[in-house]
Structures are given as structure tokens and as C-alpha cells.
Design an enzyme around this catalytic site. Sequence first.
Site, short mmCIF file in Angstrom:
data_model
loop_
_atom_site.label_atom_id
_atom_site.label_comp_id
_atom_site.label_asym_id
_atom_site.label_seq_id
_atom_site.Cartn_x
_atom_site.Cartn_y
_atom_site.Cartn_z
N GLY A 17 0.79 -1.16 -0.06
CA GLY A 17 -0.08 -0.05 -0.12
C GLY A 17 0.79 1.23 0.16
O GLY A 17 1.96 1.28 0.78
N ARG A 78 0.59 -4.95 -5.62
CA ARG A 78 0.72 -6.34 -4.83
C ARG A 78 1.00 -7.41 -5.65
O ARG A 78 0.18 -7.49 -6.68
CB ARG A 78 -0.42 -6.44 -3.76
CG ARG A 78 -0.59 -5.33 -2.88
CD ARG A 78 -1.51 -5.68 -1.74
NE ARG A 78 -1.03 -4.84 -0.30
CZ ARG A 78 -1.76 -3.76 -0.38
NH1 ARG A 78 -2.86 -3.24 -1.26
NH2 ARG A 78 -1.52 -3.20 0.93
N ASP A 109 5.65 -5.01 6.04
CA ASP A 109 6.64 -5.97 6.18
C ASP A 109 6.37 -7.33 5.34
O ASP A 109 7.37 -8.03 5.04
CB ASP A 109 5.90 -6.92 7.58
CG ASP A 109 4.31 -6.61 7.73
OD1 ASP A 109 3.70 -6.21 6.56
OD2 ASP A 109 4.03 -7.05 8.62
N THR A 131 4.42 2.70 5.50
CA THR A 131 3.00 2.11 5.43
C THR A 131 2.34 2.93 6.58
O THR A 131 2.56 3.38 7.56
CB THR A 131 3.05 0.58 5.93
OG1 THR A 131 1.36 0.25 6.29
CG2 THR A 131 4.00 0.15 7.07
N ASP A 133 -0.16 2.04 8.22
CA ASP A 133 -0.43 1.27 9.22
C ASP A 133 0.36 1.15 10.81
O ASP A 133 0.11 0.87 11.70
CB ASP A 133 -0.50 -0.13 8.85
CG ASP A 133 -1.69 -0.65 7.79
OD1 ASP A 133 -2.47 0.38 7.39
OD2 ASP A 133 -1.25 -1.44 6.87
N ASP A 135 2.71 -0.74 11.60
CA ASP A 135 2.60 -2.33 11.88
C ASP A 135 3.96 -2.97 11.73
O ASP A 135 4.09 -4.16 11.70
CB ASP A 135 1.48 -3.05 11.54
CG ASP A 135 1.61 -3.16 9.60
OD1 ASP A 135 2.50 -2.58 9.20
OD2 ASP A 135 0.85 -3.95 9.13
N ARG A 177 -5.09 -2.25 8.71
CA ARG A 177 -5.13 -3.53 8.44
C ARG A 177 -5.31 -4.31 9.84
O ARG A 177 -6.34 -4.03 10.26
CB ARG A 177 -3.76 -4.08 7.84
CG ARG A 177 -3.99 -5.29 7.33
CD ARG A 177 -2.67 -5.49 6.59
NE ARG A 177 -2.36 -5.02 5.16
CZ ARG A 177 -1.59 -5.34 4.29
NH1 ARG A 177 -0.55 -6.31 4.67
NH2 ARG A 177 -1.40 -4.88 3.32
#
Length: 324
Positions: A17, A78, A109, A131, A133, A135, A177
Site C-alpha cells: 500500500g 501487490r 512487512d 506504511t 498502518d 505495523d 489492517r
Amino acid sequence: MENKSGIKRIAVLTSGGDAPGMNAAIRAIVRSGIDAGLEVYGIDDGYKGLIEGKFHLMDRMSVSETINRGGTILGSARCKEFKNLEVQQKAVEKFRELGVDALVTIGGDGTYQGALKLTRLGVNCIGVPATIDNDIASTEYSIGFHTAVNTAVDAIDKIRDTSNSHRRCSVVEVMGRYCGDIAYAAALATGADYVITADIGFNMEQIIKIVKKCQKQNRRHILIIVTEHITDTSDLARQVEIHTGYESRATVLGHMQRGGTPVWYDRNLASRLGTKAVECLLNGEGGKCVGIFNNEIKVFPIEEALKMKKNIFEGYPELTEKLS
Ligand code: ADP
Ligand code: F6P
């Protein structure tokens, strides 16, 4: 920067993303690479473009007027096939054909996994965390997170205006996410009454209890922030209304959180991390990723990074409730 590795040509790609600040990272990689005497190639559309051989030589001007632009000038994609060994080997052949020695991958990741596989096949790769996110545990903040939170906060402030006028409960779904960081940061910043993430878990009784408590205080608006993939947000708003009688509306913020001009923090972070990634390649390092802790740039092996855990928003949900 001294070139201890003898590499001459490097490439850069963005994958997964997109995130605001990716362009500032590309700019830093291109300019610091050229500054060190390297040729720098851009690869379009992430790992998909890599296996299709979409390489193009970049110069200083290729990245001018990009530091303030959202999205990624290289495009992103992706590419599920990249998980297959034969496809990764095909990518390595592309590097050999063009005489490109090493790669900087900008993404999350999943992108790190691809970088690790390529390094094991002989192409040194360094991962730069980007990202919305947030994360990735090997950095306190990933590129794009601060901008995404600002965008969410701005949108929630607007929702609050109308919610307040109509005496309503707003249930706002944010991205992330499976990570609650956008929700935690945005909830505290917007004065939300309750935040729901995968870590907190979904508890309808608790949600109703909070809404009823707010009703007792004769509040003009109630605000609940929820991370995506937890529940059907429209249904949640309906349930709140059914069980409490407080009129409710759902808003899914969606992809707007990924767009827009990167805030200063993401631009600066991207500039520092991108430069460090090139420095790692010049040192002959591969299979590593860069990150920031306490304002210091750090380097970790990707394998270790993928196993790390973090909880930088510890205590935020309790504080959000306490101040509601
Ligand atoms: P992000 O990098 O933001 O986490 P994804 O999880 O979608 O986004 O991963 C981006 C891309 O990285 C995938 O489309 C795929 O090409 C590559 N990738 C993900 N997982 C692996 C893996 N296990 N091995 C090799 N490549 C992978
Ligand atoms: O990883 C960034 C992210 O925006 C997540 O927050 C979200 O779950 C996902 O990507 C959406 O992906 P897509 O752009 O494929 O809809």
C-alpha cells in the site's frame, strides 16, 4: 559516504500500500546514491515491475518537486507471485542482466519478506519502512503514519461538527489492517469516547455501557473509533441506536487516509531513512532494514525485525476513556 562495497548500480522500488512520504524516501535514495557516485535505477510498480524488467535510470531531476507529493512516483503493486522461488530467481536474473548490484525496497512487512528472499539469492536489499498502518515493530514510526493520522483527525473533527449539531453518536472506521495505531492516535487526538481495535477486542456490552454513560451526561455527541476488519461498522452504529436510542451514524474513512501531502515528520523521516539505507548498501550490508527509535536511526536484520513486538500506544485507550 565512502563506498566500501564496490557496488556501482543500485535500484529502488515502492511496494504494498502506498504511503505519504514514499516520494521523499525515493528522493533521498536517488540523491544520496548519486552523491556517492552510484547509478540509481527506479523500478516501476514494485516487485511486479521488477520481474517485468521495468527499470529506468534516474537523475537528480527525476525526483525534483516530489518531496511534497503524496503517493509514489514509482507506482506500487501487490504481487502474490513474488512469494514463489522461481519468480524471485527471475528477478535476480533481471538484476544480473542490467548489472544492478543492490536494491532499496520501500514498503511494509510484506515488502521486507521479498527483500529478505532476494538478499538470500545474492542481491543485497535494505528495507525502508513505509506504511500508514505503523505495523512494523523495528521502527517506532513508519513513513506515512503521521500524515494518515492527521488526515483521520481532520476528517473526524468535521464529523464531530455535524454529530454535535444533531446530537448523534458517530462510529468512525479507520485503516490499519490489523494494527490499532491509527485508531489509538486518532482517538486520543479527537477526544473520542471509546476505541476498538483487534488488541482491545469487540465487546458490544461495553460499547453500550459507554454510550449510556455519555447519554447520562446529556452529551450532544458521542464518538467511537474502530479499526477496520473488526466488525461491520454500519451494523455497529445500528446496534448502538437500537440498544440505547441514541441516533447513530457510521463513517468509513477508507483510502483517503493513504493520500495527500506528507506532513513534515514523514518527509524528514523518509529523508533520513532513505539516506541511511544507501549508506548500508555502500557498507556491503543486505537483508537489513532501517528504523527510528527516540529520534535515532537504527539498523536491524530483517529476520529479527519481523519477530519484534511493539506497543508504543500503551495506555492510550484508558486515557481516551478517562478524558471522555
Ligand atoms: P506491505 O509491504 O505494505 O506489508 P504486502 O503485505 O501487500 O504489503 O506486501 C507487498 C508485496 O511484498 C507483496 O505483494 C509481495 O509481492 C511481496 N511479499 C509479501 N510477502 C512475501 C513473501 N513471503 N515472500 C516474498 N515476497 C513477499
Ligand atoms: O497497508 C495499507 C492499507 O491501506 C491498510 O490499512 C488496508 O487494510 C489496506 O492497505 C488496503 O489495501 P488496498 O489498497 O488493496 O485496498
